[in-house]
Design a protein around this motif. Structure first.
Motif, short mmCIF file in Angstrom:
data_model
loop_
_atom_site.label_atom_id
_atom_site.label_comp_id
_atom_site.label_asym_id
_atom_site.label_seq_id
_atom_site.Cartn_x
_atom_site.Cartn_y
_atom_site.Cartn_z
N MET A 85 7.22 11.22 -5.79
CA MET A 85 8.43 10.40 -5.93
C MET A 85 9.36 10.58 -4.74
N PRO A 86 10.04 9.52 -4.30
CA PRO A 86 10.95 9.62 -3.15
C PRO A 86 12.13 10.55 -3.39
N THR A 87 12.39 10.90 -4.65
CA THR A 87 13.49 11.83 -4.94
C THR A 87 13.08 13.28 -4.78
N SER A 88 11.79 13.53 -4.54
CA SER A 88 11.34 14.90 -4.33
C SER A 88 11.94 15.46 -3.04
N CYS A 89 12.14 16.77 -3.02
CA CYS A 89 12.75 17.41 -1.86
C CYS A 89 11.70 17.64 -0.77
N HIS A 90 11.19 16.55 -0.22
CA HIS A 90 10.23 16.57 0.88
C HIS A 90 10.87 15.92 2.12
N PRO A 91 10.33 16.19 3.31
CA PRO A 91 10.83 15.50 4.51
C PRO A 91 10.70 13.99 4.35
N GLN A 92 11.68 13.25 4.88
CA GLN A 92 11.72 11.80 4.68
C GLN A 92 10.49 11.08 5.23
N HIS A 93 9.90 11.61 6.30
CA HIS A 93 8.74 10.92 6.86
C HIS A 93 7.56 10.94 5.89
N THR A 94 7.56 11.90 4.95
CA THR A 94 6.49 11.95 3.96
C THR A 94 6.44 10.67 3.14
N PHE A 95 7.63 10.18 2.76
CA PHE A 95 7.69 9.00 1.90
C PHE A 95 7.37 7.72 2.67
N LYS A 96 7.50 7.74 3.99
CA LYS A 96 7.06 6.60 4.79
C LYS A 96 5.53 6.57 4.88
N GLY A 97 4.95 7.77 4.87
CA GLY A 97 3.49 7.85 5.01
C GLY A 97 2.72 7.54 3.76
N VAL A 98 3.34 7.75 2.58
CA VAL A 98 2.62 7.52 1.32
C VAL A 98 2.18 6.07 1.17
N PRO A 99 3.08 5.07 1.28
CA PRO A 99 2.62 3.67 1.16
C PRO A 99 1.59 3.28 2.22
N LYS A 100 1.81 3.73 3.45
CA LYS A 100 0.89 3.35 4.52
C LYS A 100 -0.48 3.98 4.30
N GLY A 101 -0.49 5.24 3.89
CA GLY A 101 -1.77 5.91 3.66
C GLY A 101 -2.55 5.27 2.53
N LEU A 102 -1.87 4.93 1.44
CA LEU A 102 -2.55 4.30 0.31
C LEU A 102 -2.99 2.89 0.65
N ALA A 103 -2.17 2.16 1.41
CA ALA A 103 -2.56 0.81 1.83
C ALA A 103 -3.76 0.86 2.77
N THR A 104 -3.79 1.86 3.65
CA THR A 104 -4.93 2.03 4.56
C THR A 104 -6.20 2.28 3.78
N ARG A 105 -6.12 3.16 2.79
CA ARG A 105 -7.29 3.45 1.95
C ARG A 105 -7.75 2.20 1.21
N THR A 106 -6.81 1.43 0.68
CA THR A 106 -7.16 0.21 -0.05
C THR A 106 -7.83 -0.81 0.86
N ARG A 107 -7.28 -0.99 2.07
CA ARG A 107 -7.87 -1.95 3.03
C ARG A 107 -9.24 -1.48 3.48
N ARG A 108 -9.40 -0.19 3.64
CA ARG A 108 -10.67 0.36 4.11
C ARG A 108 -11.78 0.12 3.08
N ILE A 109 -11.43 0.12 1.81
CA ILE A 109 -12.43 0.00 0.76
C ILE A 109 -12.70 -1.46 0.39
N CYS A 110 -11.66 -2.28 0.26
CA CYS A 110 -11.83 -3.66 -0.20
C CYS A 110 -12.54 -4.50 0.88
N SER A 111 -13.60 -5.18 0.47
CA SER A 111 -14.44 -5.88 1.46
C SER A 111 -13.97 -7.30 1.76
N SER A 112 -13.01 -7.83 1.01
CA SER A 112 -12.54 -9.19 1.28
C SER A 112 -11.02 -9.22 1.18
#
Length: 436
Positions: free
Chosen positions: A369-396
């Motif tokens: 969750m973005p409210t977690s006490c993590h560095p802010q760049h972590t929350f920028k990387g979560v959507p991009k990382g998950l979107a990258t994984r989704t694009r890498r797997i989906c064939s169309s």
């Protein structure tokens, strides 16, 4: 006369409204499975605040009450040292550049990063003006932050703070992550211990010892390593790294798995065999990767699977092995390892299969969750990382759009801003999945 009341919304509320607006103004509301993020299998009822706390996920980091200034300064000094070391060695022509760490030689591992002695080198500051200016700026910013009297806002409510302390003090339940997915599972400690004892009593896989043999195992390993060193089988760096020191027995625990009492896990951290297992893995990995049946991960599976002209009436088959590792006979396993040294790879026949992202029905998608006490760049990387994984797997593109819409809904439900998630999704949509 009516008075207009000014209402100040929290960021989490604004994010949630933003997500709802974005979701419902597309092609109608998204249908996401109604999965409870907390599975209470115990006889102890959880309060609303305890459930709310656990639903944040086990990787959620509460805001600390106080910042340890001394620790922050020590961490930043270690960070600056790594930066100076990187800059220092980037200007040197090291002989290590010709060493291929992916193909370790059996008798020449002294230079491998796993076995090199840790260096105490402290490069003198001032050799790179740009780097030193950056370090000075970071030091200045950190000192300003440490001197500020105001505390960061708590990311837990008072009730959740109280629930956190209450759960920590309980000794009648155990809280674990589910075997698959991100669901948090609460179990009765008595039932958990009874199941652990039942599995450990299975003499097909476990043998009860009369005493702790950790010291004896360590001694035997040390003796064998010493013989290898004396016979020039390993060098001094490898010998000192593999030599077991300050060891402990393996730690047994269970993970909840749907349809079975519990999945057994044995942690070998600090076990006498931990380092020699890593050594064996280092040598076997290049050969295992050359086996015809080897699949590294989902991306590797997609890249190796046929993509055109799939024959008619083709059946796609999957299989699983029950208790794979505990059912491998030791002698035959060792013999199989000996045989892989000279094996070669094979190729696949052309075919055609569509790939899409699959998640378990029990996956509650407890992303950080973005409210977690993590560095802010972590929350920028979560959507991009998950979107990258989704694009890498989906064939169309159609499958990617379908799965990314679900991903967006899941992330919005965890408090991410809709437009930030959509930006990451749009960015990945323009990439060729085979190049990701």
């Amino acid at each position: 006369m009516y008075l207009r009341k000014q209402v100040k919304l929290s960021w989490s509320t604004v994010n949630r409204i933003e997500c709802l607006i974005d979701v419902y103004t597309s092609d109608g509301p998204l249908q996401t499975p109604d999965i409870c993020p907390v599975l209470n299998k115990s006889s102890v009822p959880l309060s609303e605040s305890e459930t709310s706390l656990l639903s944040k996920g086990l990787n959620f980091c509460p805001t600390p009450h106080e910042v340890d200034g001394k620790q922050v300064r020590e961490d930043t000094r270690a960070f600056f040292r790594r930066l100076r070391l990187k800059e220092h060695f980037s200007r040197k022509n090291s002989d290590d550049d010709s060493y291929d760490s992916s193909q370790p030689q059996l008798y020449d591992l002294e230079k491998h990063k796993l076995y090199r002695p840790k260096s105490n080198l402290e490069p003198a500051p001032g050799k790179c003006g740009a780097l030193e200016s950056y370090i000075d700026a970071v030091v200045s910013d950190i000192e300003k932050l440490l001197s500020m009297p105001d505390k960061a806002p708590d990311n837990l409510s008072k009730e959740e703070r109280s629930a956190l302390q209450s759960l920590k003090n309980r000794d009648d339940i155990v809280i674990k992550k589910a075997d698959k997915g991100s669901t948090v599972v609460v179990l009765d400690i008595k039932a958990y211990m009874a199941e652990a004892h039942r599995q450990l009593s299975d003499e097909r896989f476990y043998k009860k010892l009369d005493s702790d043999f950790t010291k004896e195992f360590s001694t035997a390993i040390t003796k064998t390593l010493h013989e290898m060193f004396e016979n020039n089988g390993i060098g001094i760096n490898v010998y000192e790294t593999l030599n077991p020191i300050d060891c402990r027995p393996g730690q047994f625990y269970l993970l909840h798995k749907e349809g079975m009492p519990g999945r057994p896990i044995v942690s070998a951290i600090r076990h006498p065999t931990e380092k020699i297992s890593e050594y064996i893995d280092l040598h076997l990995r290049p050969h295992v990767e050359n086996l015809p049946s080897y699949l590294k991960d989902t991306t590797d599976y997609i890249n190796k699977t046929p993509s055109t002209s799939l024959p008619d009436h083709t059946l796609l088959v999957t299989m699983d092995v029950t208790s794979l590792y505990t059912n491998i006979p030791h002698d035959e396993g060792i013999e199989a390892c000996r045989e892989v040294w000279d094996n070669t790879t094979s190729t696949l026949i052309d075919g055609e299969i569509e790939f899409s992202l699959h998640t378990k029905p029990t996956d509650s998608h407890l992303y950080l969750m973005p409210t977690s006490c993590h560095p802010q760049h972590t929350f920028k990387g979560v959507p991009k990382g998950l979107a990258t994984r989704t694009r890498r797997i989906c064939s169309s593109p159609a499958l990617y759009q379908e799965q990314s819409s679900l991903l967006k809904s899941h992330l919005c439900n965890r408090g991410y801003k809709a437009h930030n998630v959509q930006t990451a999704i749009d960015e990945m949509a323009g990439h060729d999945r085979q190049n990701l």
